[in-house]
Design a protein around this motif. Structure first.
Motif, PDB file in Angstrom:
ATOM      1  N   TYR A 149       0.809  -1.224   0.000  1.00  0.00           N
ATOM      2  CA  TYR A 149       0.000   0.000   0.000  1.00  0.00           C
ATOM      3  C   TYR A 149       0.839   1.270   0.000  1.00  0.00           C
ATOM      4  O   TYR A 149       0.313   2.357  -0.230  1.00  0.00           O
ATOM      5  CB  TYR A 149      -0.979  -0.014   1.171  1.00  0.00           C
ATOM      6  N   PHE A 150       2.142   1.149   0.235  1.00  0.00           N
ATOM      7  CA  PHE A 150       3.038   2.292   0.097  1.00  0.00           C
ATOM      8  C   PHE A 150       3.980   1.998  -1.059  1.00  0.00           C
ATOM      9  O   PHE A 150       4.733   1.021  -1.026  1.00  0.00           O
ATOM     10  CB  PHE A 150       3.831   2.539   1.378  1.00  0.00           C
ATOM     11  N   ASN A 151       3.946   2.847  -2.080  1.00  0.00           N
ATOM     12  CA  ASN A 151       4.727   2.595  -3.292  1.00  0.00           C
ATOM     13  C   ASN A 151       5.204   3.916  -3.867  1.00  0.00           C
ATOM     14  O   ASN A 151       4.423   4.676  -4.447  1.00  0.00           O
ATOM     15  CB  ASN A 151       3.878   1.842  -4.323  1.00  0.00           C
ATOM     16  N   ILE A 152       6.498   4.201  -3.711  1.00  0.00           N
ATOM     17  CA  ILE A 152       7.027   5.465  -4.215  1.00  0.00           C
ATOM     18  C   ILE A 152       7.083   5.486  -5.735  1.00  0.00           C
ATOM     19  O   ILE A 152       7.293   6.549  -6.337  1.00  0.00           O
ATOM     20  CB  ILE A 152       8.422   5.766  -3.638  1.00  0.00           C
ATOM     21  N   ALA A 153       6.873   4.324  -6.388  1.00  0.00           N
ATOM     22  CA  ALA A 153       6.882   4.260  -7.858  1.00  0.00           C
ATOM     23  C   ALA A 153       5.508   4.509  -8.460  1.00  0.00           C
ATOM     24  O   ALA A 153       5.348   4.445  -9.683  1.00  0.00           O
ATOM     25  CB  ALA A 153       7.408   2.903  -8.317  1.00  0.00           C
ATOM     26  N   LEU A 154       4.514   4.811  -7.643  1.00  0.00           N
ATOM     27  CA  LEU A 154       3.151   5.011  -8.147  1.00  0.00           C
ATOM     28  C   LEU A 154       2.967   6.368  -8.829  1.00  0.00           C
ATOM     29  O   LEU A 154       1.880   6.682  -9.323  1.00  0.00           O
ATOM     30  CB  LEU A 154       2.154   4.861  -6.991  1.00  0.00           C
ATOM     31  N   SER A 155       4.000   7.153  -8.883  1.00  0.00           N
ATOM     32  CA  SER A 155       3.907   8.530  -9.369  1.00  0.00           C
ATOM     33  C   SER A 155       3.225   8.683 -10.731  1.00  0.00           C
ATOM     34  O   SER A 155       2.429   9.615 -10.917  1.00  0.00           O
ATOM     35  CB  SER A 155       5.291   9.166  -9.405  1.00  0.00           C
ATOM     36  N   PRO A 156       3.466   7.825 -11.752  1.00  0.00           N
ATOM     37  CA  PRO A 156       2.774   8.006 -13.031  1.00  0.00           C
ATOM     38  C   PRO A 156       1.247   7.952 -12.905  1.00  0.00           C
ATOM     39  O   PRO A 156       0.537   8.675 -13.616  1.00  0.00           O
ATOM     40  CB  PRO A 156       3.300   6.839 -13.881  1.00  0.00           C
ATOM     41  N   HIS A 184      -8.097   3.097 -19.236  1.00  0.00           N
ATOM     42  CA  HIS A 184      -6.998   2.743 -20.136  1.00  0.00           C
ATOM     43  C   HIS A 184      -5.740   3.528 -19.786  1.00  0.00           C
ATOM     44  O   HIS A 184      -4.633   2.950 -19.729  1.00  0.00           O
ATOM     45  CB  HIS A 184      -7.404   3.018 -21.584  1.00  0.00           C
ATOM     46  N   ALA A 185      -5.890   4.827 -19.545  1.00  0.00           N
ATOM     47  CA  ALA A 185      -4.728   5.647 -19.207  1.00  0.00           C
ATOM     48  C   ALA A 185      -4.098   5.192 -17.889  1.00  0.00           C
ATOM     49  O   ALA A 185      -2.862   5.138 -17.765  1.00  0.00           O
ATOM     50  CB  ALA A 185      -5.135   7.115 -19.121  1.00  0.00           C
ATOM     51  N   LEU A 186      -4.932   4.847 -16.917  1.00  0.00           N
ATOM     52  CA  LEU A 186      -4.416   4.378 -15.628  1.00  0.00           C
ATOM     53  C   LEU A 186      -3.658   3.065 -15.781  1.00  0.00           C
ATOM     54  O   LEU A 186      -2.586   2.880 -15.193  1.00  0.00           O
ATOM     55  CB  LEU A 186      -5.563   4.226 -14.635  1.00  0.00           C
ATOM     56  N   GLU A 187      -4.201   2.166 -16.571  1.00  0.00           N
ATOM     57  CA  GLU A 187      -3.536   0.871 -16.756  1.00  0.00           C
ATOM     58  C   GLU A 187      -2.233   1.024 -17.524  1.00  0.00           C
ATOM     59  O   GLU A 187      -1.254   0.300 -17.257  1.00  0.00           O
ATOM     60  CB  GLU A 187      -4.488  -0.083 -17.475  1.00  0.00           C
ATOM     61  N   ALA A 190       0.239   2.306 -15.042  1.00  0.00           N
ATOM     62  CA  ALA A 190       0.577   1.297 -14.038  1.00  0.00           C
ATOM     63  C   ALA A 190       1.713   0.387 -14.473  1.00  0.00           C
ATOM     64  O   ALA A 190       2.355  -0.267 -13.632  1.00  0.00           O
ATOM     65  CB  ALA A 190      -0.657   0.468 -13.697  1.00  0.00           C
ATOM     66  N   GLN A 191       1.982   0.325 -15.770  1.00  0.00           N
ATOM     67  CA  GLN A 191       3.100  -0.484 -16.259  1.00  0.00           C
ATOM     68  C   GLN A 191       4.445   0.018 -15.735  1.00  0.00           C
ATOM     69  O   GLN A 191       5.436  -0.721 -15.738  1.00  0.00           O
ATOM     70  CB  GLN A 191       3.137  -0.468 -17.793  1.00  0.00           C
ATOM     71  N   PHE A 192       4.470   1.264 -15.280  1.00  0.00           N
ATOM     72  CA  PHE A 192       5.721   1.896 -14.866  1.00  0.00           C
ATOM     73  C   PHE A 192       5.776   2.125 -13.366  1.00  0.00           C
ATOM     74  O   PHE A 192       6.405   3.070 -12.894  1.00  0.00           O
ATOM     75  CB  PHE A 192       5.900   3.215 -15.625  1.00  0.00           C
ATOM     76  N   THR A 193       5.095   1.263 -12.599  1.00  0.00           N
ATOM     77  CA  THR A 193       5.014   1.463 -11.155  1.00  0.00           C
ATOM     78  C   THR A 193       5.581   0.290 -10.350  1.00  0.00           C
ATOM     79  O   THR A 193       5.297   0.170  -9.157  1.00  0.00           O
ATOM     80  CB  THR A 193       3.550   1.699 -10.731  1.00  0.00           C
ATOM     81  N   GLN A 194       6.375  -0.563 -10.994  1.00  0.00           N
ATOM     82  CA  GLN A 194       6.928  -1.716 -10.288  1.00  0.00           C
ATOM     83  C   GLN A 194       8.116  -1.295  -9.423  1.00  0.00           C
ATOM     84  O   GLN A 194       9.103  -0.749  -9.924  1.00  0.00           O
ATOM     85  CB  GLN A 194       7.359  -2.787 -11.281  1.00  0.00           C
ATOM     86  N   ILE A 195       8.015  -1.559  -8.133  1.00  0.00           N
ATOM     87  CA  ILE A 195       9.070  -1.136  -7.206  1.00  0.00           C
ATOM     88  C   ILE A 195      10.395  -1.799  -7.534  1.00  0.00           C
ATOM     89  O   ILE A 195      11.475  -1.227  -7.305  1.00  0.00           O
ATOM     90  CB  ILE A 195       8.644  -1.437  -5.752  1.00  0.00           C
ATOM     91  N   THR A 196      10.355  -3.001  -8.128  1.00  0.00           N
ATOM     92  CA  THR A 196      11.589  -3.724  -8.458  1.00  0.00           C
ATOM     93  C   THR A 196      12.341  -3.109  -9.634  1.00  0.00           C
ATOM     94  O   THR A 196      13.494  -3.468  -9.892  1.00  0.00           O
ATOM     95  CB  THR A 196      11.281  -5.199  -8.773  1.00  0.00           C
ATOM     96  N   ASP A 197      11.700  -2.185 -10.340  1.00  0.00           N
ATOM     97  CA  ASP A 197      12.366  -1.506 -11.448  1.00  0.00           C
ATOM     98  C   ASP A 197      13.170  -0.286 -10.988  1.00  0.00           C
ATOM     99  O   ASP A 197      13.758   0.413 -11.817  1.00  0.00           O
ATOM    100  CB  ASP A 197      11.337  -1.072 -12.503  1.00  0.00           C
ATOM    101  N   ILE A 198      13.171  -0.047  -9.695  1.00  0.00           N
ATOM    102  CA  ILE A 198      14.058   0.973  -9.124  1.00  0.00           C
ATOM    103  C   ILE A 198      15.378   0.285  -8.782  1.00  0.00           C
ATOM    104  O   ILE A 198      15.420  -0.615  -7.942  1.00  0.00           O
ATOM    105  CB  ILE A 198      13.465   1.608  -7.857  1.00  0.00           C
ATOM    106  N   LYS A 199      16.441   0.655  -9.435  1.00  0.00           N
ATOM    107  CA  LYS A 199      17.750   0.043  -9.215  1.00  0.00           C
ATOM    108  C   LYS A 199      18.590   0.987  -8.361  1.00  0.00           C
ATOM    109  O   LYS A 199      19.181   1.947  -8.860  1.00  0.00           O
ATOM    110  CB  LYS A 199      18.440  -0.250 -10.543  1.00  0.00           C
TER     111      LYS A 199
END
Length: 395
Positions: A149-156, A184-187, A190-199
Motif C-alpha cells: 500500500y506504500f509505493n514510491i513508484a506510483l507517481s505516473p 486505459h490511461a491508468l492501466e 501502471a506499467q511503470f510502477t513496479q518497485i523492483t524496477d528501481i535500481k
C-alpha cells in the motif's frame, strides 16, 4: 483548553511505533552541509534569518518557516539558554532545508541531485547523496512492509489524478472541465510502477529507473524530515520541544507546566465544511479526540482536504495501488507513535488505504500500533485494541 492543546487537521488512526529507523547519526547532516557545499552555496540556500522567523524569549524560543515541503513548519523549544536557542533552531532549519532540496519532485537545485533530477532522466545513472540513498532504501523496503500500500513508484498514476484535479480547480464550467482519468490511461501508467524496477545501489550511492518511471517521496519525506529535526534538537541538548510540520506533531519531554503534551484531533467533517455544520459550533464538536502522551508523534492522513468532484462523486488525492483510484470508503486516519517515529507518514497513509479489516488486523498484530479510524459522515469510528490509553479522558 486551546492553550493546552496542539491541534491538527486530521483524522483518526493512531500508531505507537518501535520500528527501527535509519541509524545514521543526524549530526552528519550539518557536518556534510559544511563540508560538501561551497560558501556561496551555503549562503544562497542555507541561510537561517532569511528563511525563517525566529523569536527568542526567556524559557521559550520559536522558529516558523513556510518555505519548505509546501507547508508551515513551527518548532518551539522550552527552557533553553537564550544564548543557545537561536543556534539550535538554525541547526534544525538546516536539516529541514537539506531534506527539502533532496526530496523535492517539483524543483531542481544546482547543488543537489534530487528526485526531480532523477525523474527528468530516469534511465541515466544518477550519483546521489548518501542521505537520499538512506531515505530511498527505506522507502523501497516499506513497499513490502506495508503489504504493497506504500509505493514510491506510483507517481505516473498519481500524476494522472493530480492533473485532472488541477484542471477541475481551474475550470470555469465544472460539468465539462472536471473529468477523471480513463481506465486505459491508468492501466498504461501502471506499467511503470513496479518497485523492483528501481535500481538503487546503497553502497555506491547511485540510482537508475526504468524508462517511463517516476518516483515520489511525498508519502514519507515530511515525516522523515520531522524525525531528523527531532534528532538534531536532541543532539544539540534540547530536552523539551514541540515540532509542528504541517500537521506532523512531534513532542519531546513534558510540557513546561510539567504535564503531558495534549493534542486535539480536529473533526475532519468540520474542516471539510469550513465549520458550517451545526456540530462544529463548540470545542467538543470541532475535535473528535484529545490525546496525551510523552515523546510521541501524531500524524494524519485523510480524504477531506484535497479532492475534486465529478458527476456528484468526490475523488481525493490518496491513491489505492490495488485499484489505481482514490479509496472510496473512510474519511481519515491519524497515527500516534511513541518511538522511532520516522515512518509515521508511511504507516498513516497505508492504514488509511488498506481495507478496514486488514488495517485493524495489521494494527492489532503489532503491539507498537494503536489506531482510530474515522469511518463516515455519520462520525462512526473504530479503534485498535489499546487505543484508549492515549485518550485524555478514557472511554
Amino acid at each position: 483548553m486551546a492553550k493546552l492543546t496542539q491541534t491538527i487537521t486530521a483524522i483518526s488512526l493512531f500508531i505507537i511505533s518501535s520500528l527501527s529507523p535509519s541509524k545514521a547519526n543526524n549530526t552528519e547532516v550539518l557536518k556534510t552541509i559544511a563540508s560538501k557545499y561551497s560558501t556561496d552555496t551555503i549562503s544562497q540556500f542555507y541561510k537561517c534569518d532569511a528563511n525563517a522567523l525566529i523569536n527568542v524569549e526567556a524559557n521559550k524560543a520559536t522558529l516558523n518557516t513556510v518555505k519548505y515541503f509546501g507547508t508551515s513548519v513551527t518548532i518551539t523549544v522550552f527552557n533553553q539558554p537564550q544564548s543557545q536557542a537561536k543556534k539550535q533552531l538554525c541547526h534544525a532549519l538546516n536539516v529541514i532545508q537539506e531534506y527539502h532540496f533532496l526530496a523535492s519532485n517539483y524543483s531542481t537545485y544546482p547543488h543537489v541531485t534530487n528526485i526531480k533530477t532523477i525523474n527528468e532522466s530516469p534511465t541515466d545513472l544518477h550519483q546521489i547523496d548518501p542521505l537520499l540513498t538512506d531515505l530511498l532504501a527505506q522507502s523501497i523496503a516499506w513497499h513490502d512492509k506495508s503489504q504493497g500500500y506504500f509505493n514510491i513508484a506510483l507517481s505516473p498514476v498519481i500524476d494522472l489524478w493530480r492533473e485532472k484535479r488541477f484542471a477541475c480547480m481551474k475550470a470555469k464550467n465544472k460539468q465539462t472541465g472536471c473529468q477523471i482519468p480513463t481506465q486505459h490511461a491508468l492501466e498504461q501508467a501502471a506499467q511503470f510502477t513496479q518497485i523492483t524496477d528501481i535500481k538503487l545501489d546503497t553502497k555506491q550511492h547511485n540510482i537508475r529507473l526504468k524508462q517511463g518511471m517516476k518516483i515520489d517521496l511525498g508519502g514519507i519525506a515530511k515525516g522523515w524530515m520531522t524525525e531528523k529535526v527531532f534528532q538534531q534538537l536532541v543532539a544539540d541538548g534540547v530536552n523539551q520541544f514541540m515540532i509542528d510540520a504541517g500537521g506532523n506533531i512531534r513532542h519531546k519531554g513534558l510540557h513546561p507546566q510539567q504535564r503531558l503534551f495534549a493534542t486535539a484531533i480536529e473533526d475532519p467533517l468540520c474542516k471539510k465544511s469550513e465549520y458550517q455544520l451545526a456540530t462544529c459550533a463548540n470545542f467538543d464538536g470541532q475535535y473528535h479526540e484529545v490525546i496525551a502522551g510523552e515523546n510521541i508523534t501524531v500524524v494524519s492522513s485523510g480524504n477531506y482536504l484535497r479532492y475534486f468532484e465529478v458527476g456528484g462523486k468526490q475523488y481525493h488525492h490518496l491513491i489505492d495501488p490495488t485499484t489505481l483510484a482514490p479509496k472510496s470508503t473512510g474519511v481519515a486516519t491519524t497515527v500516534i507513535l511513541d518511538d522511532n517515529q520516522i515512518y509515521a507518514d508511511v504507516i498513516s497513509t497505508s492504514l488509511f488505504l488498506m481495507p478496514l479489516e486488514q488495517a485493524i488486523a495489521f494494527a492489532n498484530k503489532h503491539d507498537y500500533i494503536e489506531a482510530v479510524w474515522y469511518l463516515n459522515e455519520q462520525g462512526d469510528k473504530v479503534t485498535s485494541e489499546s487505543f484508549d490509553k492515549y485518550r485524555l479522558t478514557p472511554q
